[in-house]
Design a protein around this motif. Structure first.
Motif, PDB file in Angstrom:
ATOM      1  N   LEU A 195      50.906  21.571  42.844  1.00  0.00           N
ATOM      2  CA  LEU A 195      49.989  21.333  43.971  1.00  0.00           C
ATOM      3  C   LEU A 195      48.527  21.463  43.517  1.00  0.00           C
ATOM      4  O   LEU A 195      47.664  20.675  43.933  1.00  0.00           O
ATOM      5  CB  LEU A 195      50.264  22.331  45.104  1.00  0.00           C
ATOM      6  N   SER A 196      48.271  22.463  42.655  1.00  0.00           N
ATOM      7  CA  SER A 196      46.899  22.654  42.158  1.00  0.00           C
ATOM      8  C   SER A 196      46.460  21.455  41.333  1.00  0.00           C
ATOM      9  O   SER A 196      45.309  20.997  41.440  1.00  0.00           O
ATOM     10  CB  SER A 196      46.806  23.920  41.304  1.00  0.00           C
ATOM     11  N   MET A 253      49.551  25.104  49.165  1.00  0.00           N
ATOM     12  CA  MET A 253      49.227  26.083  48.110  1.00  0.00           C
ATOM     13  C   MET A 253      49.190  27.502  48.685  1.00  0.00           C
ATOM     14  O   MET A 253      49.739  28.442  48.090  1.00  0.00           O
ATOM     15  CB  MET A 253      47.857  25.756  47.484  1.00  0.00           C
ATOM     16  N   LEU A 267      47.559  18.412  41.629  1.00  0.00           N
ATOM     17  CA  LEU A 267      47.335  17.307  42.580  1.00  0.00           C
ATOM     18  C   LEU A 267      45.963  17.433  43.235  1.00  0.00           C
ATOM     19  O   LEU A 267      45.200  16.456  43.332  1.00  0.00           O
ATOM     20  CB  LEU A 267      48.448  17.342  43.635  1.00  0.00           C
ATOM     21  N   LEU A 268      45.635  18.661  43.648  1.00  0.00           N
ATOM     22  CA  LEU A 268      44.334  18.898  44.294  1.00  0.00           C
ATOM     23  C   LEU A 268      43.201  18.617  43.310  1.00  0.00           C
ATOM     24  O   LEU A 268      42.182  18.000  43.654  1.00  0.00           O
ATOM     25  CB  LEU A 268      44.260  20.343  44.795  1.00  0.00           C
ATOM     26  N   MET A 314      54.889  33.871  46.786  1.00  0.00           N
ATOM     27  CA  MET A 314      54.748  34.662  45.555  1.00  0.00           C
ATOM     28  C   MET A 314      54.532  36.140  45.883  1.00  0.00           C
ATOM     29  O   MET A 314      55.120  37.017  45.241  1.00  0.00           O
ATOM     30  CB  MET A 314      53.550  34.150  44.742  1.00  0.00           C
ATOM     31  N   MET A 336      55.633  25.055  41.590  1.00  0.00           N
ATOM     32  CA  MET A 336      55.118  24.419  42.819  1.00  0.00           C
ATOM     33  C   MET A 336      53.605  24.598  42.930  1.00  0.00           C
ATOM     34  O   MET A 336      52.874  23.647  43.225  1.00  0.00           O
ATOM     35  CB  MET A 336      55.800  25.032  44.051  1.00  0.00           C
ATOM     36  N   LEU A 337      53.140  25.824  42.681  1.00  0.00           N
ATOM     37  CA  LEU A 337      51.696  26.086  42.783  1.00  0.00           C
ATOM     38  C   LEU A 337      50.942  25.293  41.719  1.00  0.00           C
ATOM     39  O   LEU A 337      49.879  24.705  42.003  1.00  0.00           O
ATOM     40  CB  LEU A 337      51.408  27.583  42.634  1.00  0.00           C
ATOM     41  N   VAL A 393      47.397  19.827  51.150  1.00  0.00           N
ATOM     42  CA  VAL A 393      47.713  20.385  49.828  1.00  0.00           C
ATOM     43  C   VAL A 393      47.293  21.855  49.768  1.00  0.00           C
ATOM     44  O   VAL A 393      48.041  22.711  49.283  1.00  0.00           O
ATOM     45  CB  VAL A 393      47.014  19.557  48.715  1.00  0.00           C
ATOM     46  N   GLY A 405      44.126  27.926  41.085  1.00  0.00           N
ATOM     47  CA  GLY A 405      45.559  27.764  41.360  1.00  0.00           C
ATOM     48  C   GLY A 405      46.367  27.603  40.083  1.00  0.00           C
ATOM     49  O   GLY A 405      47.425  28.241  39.925  1.00  0.00           O
ATOM     50  N   VAL A 459      52.667  28.757  49.246  1.00  0.00           N
ATOM     51  CA  VAL A 459      53.346  29.163  48.002  1.00  0.00           C
ATOM     52  C   VAL A 459      52.808  30.526  47.544  1.00  0.00           C
ATOM     53  O   VAL A 459      53.577  31.384  47.090  1.00  0.00           O
ATOM     54  CB  VAL A 459      53.170  28.093  46.900  1.00  0.00           C
ATOM     55  N   ALA A 519      41.558  24.264  42.518  1.00  0.00           N
ATOM     56  CA  ALA A 519      42.632  23.769  41.658  1.00  0.00           C
ATOM     57  C   ALA A 519      42.714  24.579  40.373  1.00  0.00           C
ATOM     58  O   ALA A 519      43.809  24.969  39.939  1.00  0.00           O
ATOM     59  CB  ALA A 519      42.401  22.297  41.351  1.00  0.00           C
ATOM     60  N   ALA A 569      56.006  29.180  40.808  1.00  0.00           N
ATOM     61  CA  ALA A 569      54.913  28.952  39.846  1.00  0.00           C
ATOM     62  C   ALA A 569      54.743  27.452  39.584  1.00  0.00           C
ATOM     63  O   ALA A 569      53.620  26.941  39.558  1.00  0.00           O
ATOM     64  CB  ALA A 569      55.214  29.691  38.549  1.00  0.00           C
TER      65      ALA A 569
END
Lengths: 500, 159
Positions: free
Chosen positions: B50-51, A169, B53-54, A176, B46-47, A165, B11, A172, B8, B44
């Motif tokens: 994922l954040s 991140m 989820l983390l 960006m 996606m980040l 994960v 993020g 991504v 997280a 944005a």
């Protein structure tokens, strides 16, 4: 035969290639011998110098540094039990044991000889495989580049070092960063905050110098000085005929594993060296000697490191996908000179590539000569007080970044990325996925949108174009394989933890 | 706090901030179907995803995860901050003092900060280091470095 003639002509046209191969190898040996300076950092420190240089000489300088650092890392590994680079960690096991037995010179000789054998094999593979790979890619359409970019991004899964994960991140965040600047289709400014220096985006070189070189300096600020080496122990002895015969099998193992792991994104370096060490022990006639000063225990990982230094460049040159930190920095070197590694590199810049190949061959000679000659000066330099070395490197980085475009704003950006890299270390986030995002982000977005404009917004175009479809399928397979392997490794680690 | 949880939160903050700026990107007259803000908005999300989820995973595993040596890490971060300030001081000072003087001072200060002592060898190293860098960049590679305002100021004072 034609290729050899082209290489010869390239050297005649640009004699600086010879100088670059020797200087790069020398700097690589010195940089690799400094604990904490990895091959990618040694290369990143040179990036600003390549800006004004001849393109062929510039990329040869970087590639030679990579090779030199792979050998240089074994010097402190053997002499002070501290690997200069990650990939030299496996060399510590038997190299230091040999030193304890008074055979430091033999261990250094075996290391140099084996790195050279691995590098010769790796360069042969590089010469044989890269161009055919790139020729396949000559039929690329905008859609194919999207597929290629997605394949490159799928590498993130295997470069995630621990947390998938977090790796995603980081990837991504890289994407960006790649959106900063002028939009590739409409010309609208994005994330520039009305700053003219940001209109052309953030150059990948600043990101690389920041996250590799400046982050490393920030880390070194809080690490103690490294152990000093006794230069009297460093009299390099090359192996004789009997020893060379004994080392042959372990070197072959190192070459094969280095070749496979070099091609696998995220697979080179320490992983390759340790697998080679393990396999060499398994196939050895004297497995009981491993860990107690076995020459084969030095030869296998070093041959693997030498092979990786060339084979890890194959996917980067042929497809534009850097699978390791060092390959990413070399890619940065190509980008500085307006060359985009990938399918068109060999047609658009054929002369420069001939020069690059010639430089790779010359760097093999340079390694043999300099491995002998600069061992003592190298140890002298590494023995200088750490605070002087690090402060000089800081001054070098600051001067070098300014030299790229004569902009103090760029120096500030590089420092900012240094801080980001340091934050990544603290948060245990991998850096390579971010670099992949930065490098591939613009290519993916511009070609994705161009393909959609050409197909009147039909997304099926990506599936209908055969090369793109094949690459996307490959990316999906690679991604699934990486995820399965990741979770299998996590489960295995948990099992070992429970058993302990 | 758990390291993954901090990651997280950072993020999510970054994703929200980036999305806000992306939403304000002007479309332009030549806008295609995706638009200049299309992919940034996806990134944005996606980040952010994922954040989240983390973060959720970190909250669930909070009790079982061992904590690192935070004191040691904190000290290391403070040391790094010091060096960072020296690097920033270079950016601020070089337009005024000029390259050669600033880089000599930076070498001396960075060496002192990293454990060096005030001595003749320190002074010599910083002067020789600055001279070597000037020689390589300005003389050998013909890459201009900032001249600064100091020479100009001295000239004016003389006049």
């Amino acid at each position: 035969m034609n290729e050899i003639m082209d290489m010869f002509q390239a050297v005649v046209r640009t004699p600086m290639i010879i100088v670059a191969a020797f200087v790069g190898t020398a700097w690589g040996i010195v940089g690799g011998a400094m604990p904490g300076i990895s091959p990618s950092i040694a290369m990143a420190l040179l990036l600003p110098f390549t800006y004004g240089a001849d393109p062929a000489a510039a990329v040869v300088l970087l590639a030679s540094t990579y090779l030199g650092a792979e050998y240089g890392g074994s010097i402190p590994a053997i002499l002070i039990r501290t690997p200069g680079t990650n990939s030299a960690a496996a060399t510590v096991l038997d190299g230091y044991a040999m030193k304890e037995q008074g055979k430091a010179g033999d261990a250094l000789g075996i290391s140099l000889y084996s790195t050279l054998v691995g590098a010769v094999f790796g360069v042969l593979m590089l010469l044989t495989l890269t161009q055919p790979l790139a020729q396949v890619a000559l039929a690329f359409q905008p859609q194919s580049y999207v597929g290629l970019g997605v394949l490159g991004l799928s590498v993130i899964a295997s470069c995630s070092e621990g947390s998938l994960v977090k790796g995603l991140m980081a990837g991504v965040i890289g994407l960006m960063i790649a959106t900063v600047g002028t939009d590739p289709v409409t010309g609208v400014n994005r994330f520039t905050f009305d700053h003219p220096d940001l209109l052309s985006g953030i150059p990948p070189i600043l990101v690389m110098v920041g996250v590799y070189a400046i982050t490393n300096l920030l880390e070194q600020a809080s690490t103690p000085a490294w152990v000093q080496t006794n230069s009297n122990e460093a009299r390099l002895k090359m192996p004789g005929p009997l020893m060379r015969a004994r080392l042959r099998l372990s070197q072959v193992i190192g070459c094969i594993i280095g070749f496979i792991e070099g091609l696998t994104p995220g697979g080179g370096g320490a992983i390759s060296a340790f697998i080679s060490y393990n396999e060499a022990r398994r196939w050895s006639k004297n497995p009981e000697e491993f860990g107690k000063g076995s020459p084969e225990g030095v030869a296998a990982p070093e041959a693997s490191n030498g092979a990786v230094s060339a084979t890890s460049l194959i996917p980067m040159l042929g497809l534009g996908i850097p699978g390791s930190n060092s390959a990413a920095v070399l890619l940065g070197g190509f980008l500085i000179h307006g060359m985009t590694p990938g399918p068109l590199l060999f047609t658009k810049h054929a002369d420069i590539m001939s020069g690059f190949y010639a430089g790779k061959v010359i760097s093999l000679v340079a390694l043999l000569v300099l491995g002998y000659l600069i061992l003592r000066p190298c140890i002298w330099l590494v023995n200088r007080p750490k605070h002087y070395l690090m402060s000089f490197i800081l001054a070098l980085v600051l001067s070098g970044v300014y030299a790229i475009q004569g902009s103090l704003f760029h120096v500030g950006i590089a420092i900012g990325f240094g801080v980001l890299g340091y934050a990544f270390k603290i948060l245990a986030m991998p850096v390579l996925p971010m670099i992949l995002g930065v490098v591939l982000g613009f290519m993916v977005e511009s070609n994705y949108r161009r393909a959609l404009v050409l197909s009147d917004g039909d997304h099926m175009t990506f599936v209908e174009e055969p090369i793109c479809a094949a690459l996307l399928l490959l990316a999906a397979v690679f991604l699934i394989y990486s995820i399965v392997r990741h979770y299998r490794d996590v489960a295995k680690a948990k099992q070992i933890g429970l058993a302990a | 706090m758990n390291r993954d949880l901090v990651t997280a939160l950072i993020g999510i903050t970054l994703a929200v901030g980036y999305h806000i700026v992306a939403s304000n990107i002007a479309s332009g007259l030549l806008a295609d179907e995706v638009g200049p803000d299309g992919l940034p908005r996806i990134y944005a999300w996606m980040l952010g995803g994922l954040s989240t989820l983390l973060g959720v995973r970190a909250l669930l595993q909070q009790r079982t995860q061992p904590t690192g040596d935070e004191g040691e890490e904190g000290r290391a971060a403070w040391r790094a901050l010091g060096l960072l300030l020296i690097a920033c001081a270079y950016v601020a000072a070089v337009p005024v003092l000029g390259y050669t003087l600033t880089i000599a001072v930076i070498i001396a200060v960075a060496a002192l900060y990293q454990g060096g002592r005030l001595s003749w060898s320190l002074a010599l190293t910083s002067v020789l280091g600055a001279a070597a860098l000037w020689y390589v960049f300005v003389y050998l590679l013909h890459i201009a470095q900032p001249e600064g305002m100091l020479p100009d100021l001295i000239e004016r004072l003389r006049a």
